[in-house]
Design a protein around this motif. Structure first.
Motif, short mmCIF file in Angstrom:
data_model
loop_
_atom_site.label_atom_id
_atom_site.label_comp_id
_atom_site.label_asym_id
_atom_site.label_seq_id
_atom_site.Cartn_x
_atom_site.Cartn_y
_atom_site.Cartn_z
N ALA A 584 0.83 -1.20 0.00
CA ALA A 584 0.00 0.00 0.00
C ALA A 584 0.87 1.25 0.00
CB ALA A 584 -0.93 -0.02 1.21
N LEU A 585 1.94 1.22 0.80
CA LEU A 585 2.85 2.36 0.84
C LEU A 585 3.48 2.61 -0.52
CD1 LEU A 585 4.79 2.12 4.21
CD2 LEU A 585 3.26 3.94 3.42
N ALA A 586 3.90 1.49 -1.13
CA ALA A 586 4.56 1.60 -2.42
C ALA A 586 3.65 2.22 -3.46
CB ALA A 586 5.03 0.22 -2.88
N ILE A 587 2.37 1.85 -3.42
CA ILE A 587 1.44 2.41 -4.41
C ILE A 587 1.21 3.90 -4.13
CG2 ILE A 587 -0.89 2.26 -5.38
CD1 ILE A 587 -0.90 -0.68 -4.61
N LYS A 588 1.12 4.21 -2.85
CA LYS A 588 0.87 5.62 -2.51
C LYS A 588 2.05 6.50 -2.92
CE LYS A 588 -2.22 4.98 1.39
NZ LYS A 588 -2.16 4.69 2.83
N ASP A 589 3.26 5.92 -2.93
CA ASP A 589 4.44 6.71 -3.29
C ASP A 589 4.48 7.11 -4.77
OD1 ASP A 589 5.36 6.79 -0.82
OD2 ASP A 589 6.89 5.23 -1.01
N ARG A 590 3.64 6.48 -5.56
CA ARG A 590 3.67 6.74 -6.99
C ARG A 590 3.14 8.13 -7.30
NH1 ARG A 590 3.49 2.72 -10.55
NH2 ARG A 590 1.83 3.77 -11.68
N PRO A 591 3.58 8.69 -8.44
CA PRO A 591 3.07 10.02 -8.82
C PRO A 591 1.57 9.98 -9.10
CG PRO A 591 4.37 9.02 -10.59
CD PRO A 591 4.59 8.18 -9.40
N ASN A 592 0.93 11.11 -8.92
CA ASN A 592 -0.52 11.17 -9.04
C ASN A 592 -1.01 11.30 -10.48
OD1 ASN A 592 -0.74 10.85 -6.41
ND2 ASN A 592 -1.43 12.93 -5.94
#
Lengths: 937, 203
Positions: A584-592
């Motif tokens: 989940a953290l890794a996905i959130k770190d992605r650009p928007n």
């Protein structure tokens, strides 16, 4: 005058049996009955103490009546005994009746009965004798048997056949209680086979038949006489018994078969009595006379049995099915010729007939009939109306049989697996609410999914429907454990993994059983990796958001599960919880925005590598054992110097439990180890460096270790509860485990933070047997049945196949113990306790003799030892009195040894049949003498 | 052991006779009676007469209002056990003369005596129909001869109805049953056996 009147009138006020029964019948409700009976019993309490024997015996008779209805009368045992010893036959009869009804093994007044019974047995009136024998047959105890065996032996030669036959019959009861009597009375029993009176011969056959069931070997010498009776007698009652008797003898004397078959065939063909016909066929089958190549005999039996079905009599149908069930084991094809009548029985209104028929049909189905049979059985399971629901045990039985006949011989009969999957789905639906059976259906679905690649798609679809169906969860939850596994393992085949994930992660904890929950927790990451890890869909922003939503749902679900009371559920959920949080953290770190279309490495690489590297194949349960031990591997050699030795038994216990848990884990989910490993590599590897790999390097420590080890071994040797050998094994296996886990964990230090993890550097344990020993023969998806054209994966193993198929049968037997098989494990109170007779061998020397010999032997040994000691002492001290003593002892020893030789000579171990008898008689005489002596003494 | 127990059960589930050839405690007996009663009473007429109970078999047959139940070993012959039951019913019928349930209720001891002559230690002891009855008549005659008539009739009011040896002419015909047993209105056992198609598996 008045006292006289009182005396005469008094008995009139007592109730007779007639009054008692009438009184009970007059009572309307239970309460009144109870009250009446209570008062009747308290009256009886007074009456049994009466001096008037008539009153006393009437009271006993009334009590016997009440006893029949479950009211205790053991308190009146002594009074019963009094009535039994009455001189009047009418009263004696009542006394014996009451005794037969109420006396048990624990009746203490039996001790007092011996003399009375002796007296009655010696009575000049044969009716008294007969009464005593009948009574004795019910109340005999070991001591009574011992004391009265002699008297009964005499009665076997009574002038009246009426008494003789009773005496012969009661001898069986005597033997049960006192097996020694068999030795003394066997010759006479044998004589009775030649008795002029048919009833006596018949009684003797009855007794020998029962005896032969327990220990047939003793009665083989009687075969010629019995054979003679078999061929000459026309009394069906006796013939049935004699045929039963031969059924016990035939298995231990193969030559009997050739002798017996002609007369038995003759009876089968001529008799009109169905009971006799049935017994003959039973004898041929259970006497082991029907081997695979006895076609003709089998054809006759099977043909004759068909008559049983052509009548309208239900009883004949039932026993006919029982007989077919036995014959089908050796001659399935012959029985299959009668499939038409058997199939008709499947729909019989009588459930016991149906059950037997269904049991039989399992053996008879083939590729052509399976479809039809299963359809008929399934129709039975669907209740036509509300009140026509069949009893649960029968429904379970039918489902088991359906699964059994389909999965037989690795699905030899199933041609259409899509149909089979549909059947399984229907079964799961029909058996809603039936306990336990869901697991068996589920296991079958799992098995099909694993083995039959071509129908996997179908099976996964069915499993997915079960998982998402709320009804199944409530009514047949046990099937979900397997459906969940199938959905997880073969997530590749799922049409809509997202909805499955939603369904699975929205289940509230505790709604499913712990083991199902554990399977679900394992299945969720598998489906997730399939769904999120696929590279077909580009990782756009919206896709990322969608995955994130799912991931968060899963995290919530796992959080709930991580507080589960079940340790397995808790552990798995905690492990995966960490992983999913990281994702989940890794996905959130992605650009928007859609600038980065690559998926996070955790999803694309880590997750997929966890589950998708190896294809799962069925492995034979025995395969592990068959892996040859590589050369140069000594399992007893220690890898490592033991580290700390403070543990005791309880640590071993935890270790064992750990092992078991690990096994379970491996069973349900193959890759959890590596997953768990990669999550917590850091912590564990550190730990292992500090505690486990810490082999003491300094020699001081080693010495200390050695000292401690010695001490521990000494302590263990003295501990009676400690088994040394197993300790060795366990401690070693633990070490090897540690060792291997340490090597497994020696991966890169920090895999999680460093996202560009080199997965390949994590060593995967490979078992390279090919280089050391025999080549691995992988039998992948071997084609078994030509007509089916379906690939059914066989279990993988080493070496030849035969043992594997054996395993298969074993497994099935284990998985589905039939209802009857399970019940036999319980000890039944109805079984006669004949342990004494089971091991009683007429040929072996008397037990007492054997004991005596043993004692003698020990004495001689002890003396010898003493002698030696004395000799040694003599050499040292050379004292004269010792020499004298020694001489005495020596003389004694010689005497003892001589005596022993004598006894040995009189008891030769094996003799031809003719001599055996003499021997028995000799012993009988001996025993007789002994008894006389004892009496004199 | 051929027969483990014989139970006579009324249609309402009342025990009319329970004879045990095994030594069991009262509690065990009651348990078996209860279990077997439920099993047997739950059967319908079209069903076969055999049941499985624990490790044994239960063979039953209904005669009018009474169930005759016998427990046997799993290896024993079911058909011949039915025959034994039938033999017992026949014998009682002849002894009581048109036996009915009430005869057995009020003279339960007689039913036991007949059974004791038919079976011993669970084995059939006499395959001759005549012999069993002859023995019972002998015993009854002995009782009769034994004592004081008055005292005796007080003890067993029904004994006068039971024919002595003298009235048995040996030609096979049995004495006319007493008035007590034939005048009642209860259904006749012999005439109306309910279950089963075939009459005899024996010869």
């Amino acid at each position: 005058m008045s006292t006289q009147l009182k005396k005469a009138a008094a008995p009139l006020f007592k109730k007779s049996l007639h009054d008692l029964i009438r009184g009970i019948r007059a009572c309307n409700d239970n309460e009144a009955t109870d009250k009446f009976i209570r008062s009747a019993i308290s009256e009886c309490r007074q009456e049994v103490l009466s001096q008037d024997m008539d009153v006393k015996s009437m009271a006993v008779l009334k009590l016997a009546y009440l006893q029949m209805h479950g009211h205790d009368m053991t308190w009146a045992s002594f009074n019963v005994l009094e009535v039994m010893s009455s001189s009047k036959f009418a009263q004696k009869r009542i006394g014996y009746l009451a005794a037969m009804q109420s006396f048990g093994a624990d009746t203490d007044v039996l001790m007092l009965a011996t003399n009375m019974l002796k007296k009655d047995l010696a009575s000049s009136n044969h009716l008294d004798v007969a009464l005593a024998i009948s009574g004795l047959s019910n109340i005999v105890s070991p001591s009574l048997a011992r004391d009265l065996a002699e008297d009964l032996l005499k009665m076997m030669n009574h002038s009246k056949p009426y008494v003789r036959k009773k005496a012969v019959l009661v001898m069986y009861k005597i033997f049960l209680q006192y097996p020694e009597a068999l030795r003394t009375s066997f010759p006479r029993l044998r004589e009775k086979l030649e008795d002029p009176e048919i009833a006596v011969v018949s009684a003797t056959v009855n007794v020998i038949c029962e005896l032969a069931k327990k220990h047939p070997k003793n009665y083989l010498p009687l075969a010629p006489q019995l054979f003679n009776i078999l061929t000459t007698s026309s009394n069906n009652w006796m013939l049935i018994k004699i045929i039963k008797l031969f059924a016990s003898l035939a298995p231990i004397e193969p030559r009997l078969k050739a002798k017996l078959i002609p007369p038995i065939t003759n009876i089968i063909q001529t008799t009109t009595a169905m009971s006799l016909l049935y017994e003959c066929i039973n004898c041929i089958v259970s006497g082991g006379m029907l081997s695979k190549d006895d076609e003709q005999l089998a054809t006759m039996c099977v043909g004759k049995l068909r008559i049983f079905f052509e009548e309208t009599d239900q009883n004949l149908k039932f026993v006919g099915l029982l007989a077919y069930n036995k014959i089908v084991l050796t001659h399935p094809l012959l029985v299959a010729q009668n499939a038409d009548v058997i199939m008709d029985c499947m729909d019989d209104p009588d459930l016991s007939i149906r059950e037997r028929a269904v049991e039989l049909v399992v053996y008879l189905v083939n590729t052509d009939t399976l479809f039809e049979v299963v359809k008929r059985l399934m129709l039975q399971l669907i209740p036509q109306t509300r009140d026509q629901v069949l009893p649960e045990h029968y429904r379970i039985e039918v489902v088991r049989r359906i699964l059994n006949m389909c999965s037989k011989d690795t699905y030899a009969n199933v041609t259409n697996f899509e149909w089979y999957v549909a059947v399984l789905v229907d079964l799961a639906k029909i058996t809603e609410g039936v306990k336990d059976i869901g697991a068996e259906i589920g296991a079958e679905l799992q098995n099909v999914a694993v083995r039959v690649r071509s129908v996997r798609d179908n099976a996964v679809g069915a499993a997915a429907r079960m998982v998402t169906d709320k009804d199944v969860m409530i009514k047949n939850p046990r099937v979900l454990k397997y459906a969940g596994w199938v959905v997880g393992e073969y997530a590749l085949y799922l049409d809509n993994p997202e909805s499955i994930l939603d369904a699975m992660s929205s289940i509230k904890p505790q709604t499913l059983s712990h083991d199902t929950e554990a399977v679900y927790i394992q299945a969720i990451p598998k489906i997730y990796s399939q769904y999120a890890g696929t590279d077909r869909i580009p990782w756009t922003y919206s896709r990322a958001q969608e995955v994130l939503r799912l991931t968060e749902n899963i995290v919530v679900y796992l959080e709930k599960c991580s507080t589960s009371m079940d340790i397995e559920v808790q552990e798995r959920s905690v492990e995966f919880l960490e992983l999913f949080r990281l994702i989940a953290l890794a996905i959130k770190d992605r650009p928007n925005d859609d600038s980065d279309l690559t998926s996070p490495a955790l999803i694309s690489q880590v997750m997929t590598s966890m589950f998708n590297i190896w294809e799962l194949n069925p492995v034979s349960a025995k395969a592990q054992k068959r892996i040859p031990v590589p050369e140069g591997l000594d399992l007893d050699e220690e890898f490592n110097q033991p580290a700390v030795y403070s543990e005791s038994e309880d640590e071993e216990e935890t270790l064992l439990r750990e092992l078991v848990m690990k096994q379970q884990e491996q069973n349900s989910a193959k890759n959890v180890n590596s997953a768990a490993a990669s999550v917590s590599v850091k912590a564990k590897s550190k730990k292992s460096r500090t505690t486990r790999s810490g082999t003491p390097s300094e020699s001081e420590d080693e010495e200390e270790m050695e000292r401690r080890r010695q001490e521990r071994r000494r302590r263990q040797a003295e501990d009676p509860f400690y088994i040394l050998e197993s300790d060795k094994v366990v401690s070693k296996s633990r070490k090897s485990r540690r060792n291997s886990s340490a090597s497994e964990l020696s991966g890169p230090d920090d895999p999680m933070k460093n996202e560009k993890l080199d997965i390949d550097s994590i060593p995967i344990m490979k078992l390279e047997i090919a280089s050391i020993a025999a080549p691995v023969t992988k039998k992948k998806a071997k084609r078994r049945n030509q007509p089916a054209h379906v690939d059914i994966a066989k279990e993988e193993t080493f070496g030849d196949d035969e043992a594997v198929s054996g395993v298969d049968v074993d497994e099935i037997a284990q998985r589905r113990p039939s209802a009857r098989g399970a019940s036999t494990q319980k000890k039944s109170i109805l079984r006669v306790d004949a342990r004494g007779l089971e091991n009683y061998d007429l040929d072996s020397p008397d037990e007492d003799e054997a004991d005596k010999q043993e004692v003698e032997r020990f004495k001689a040994e002890i003396l010898e030892a003493r002698q030696k000691a004395a000799k040694a002492a003599e050499e040292e001290v050379m004292a004269t009195h010792i020499v004298v003593k020694k001489k005495k002892k020596k003389a004694k020893v010689v005497k003892k040894v001589k005596k022993r030789e004598e006894t040995d000579e009189t008891k030769p171990k094996k003799e031809p049949a003719e001599k055996k008898e003499e021997n028995i008689e000799e012993k009988a005489d001996e025993n007789g003498e002994k008894n006389v002596e004892a009496q004199e003494a | 052991m051929a027969v483990q127990y014989v139970i006579l059960l009324s249609r309402q589930g009342k025990v009319r006779l329970a004879k045990w050839f095994l030594t069991l405690s009262l509690k065990e007996k009651s348990k078996i009676v209860k279990d077997v009663s439920t099993l047997v009473l739950g059967r319908r007429t079209k069903m076969c007469n055999f049941l499985e109970y624990k490790e044994s078999k239960v063979i039953y047959r209904r005669y009018a209002s009474l169930f005759f139940i016998a427990g046997i070993d799993a290896t024993d012959n079911e058909l011949i056990t039915l025959e034994i039951i039938h033999r017992y019913v026949e014998q009682m019928d002849r002894y009581y003369g048109n036996v009915c349930e009430l005869d057995i209720i009020f003279n339960f001891q007689k039913a036991y005596y007949i059974l004791d002559e038919l079976l011993l230690a669970g084995e059939l002891q006499e395959s001759s129909k005549r012999d069993v009855l002859r023995r019972i008549s002998q015993q009854d005659a002995l009782e009769e001869a034994e004592g004081d008539e008055e005292k005796f009739s007080r003890l067993m009011p029904y004994i006068s109805q039971i024919p002595g040896l003298s009235s048995y002419d040996g030609s096979g015909s049995l004495p006319v049953p007493g008035p007590g047993s034939s005048s009642n209105s209860f259904s006749n056992v012999r005439a109306s056996r309910v279950a089963g198609g075939r009459d005899a598996y024996y010869g």
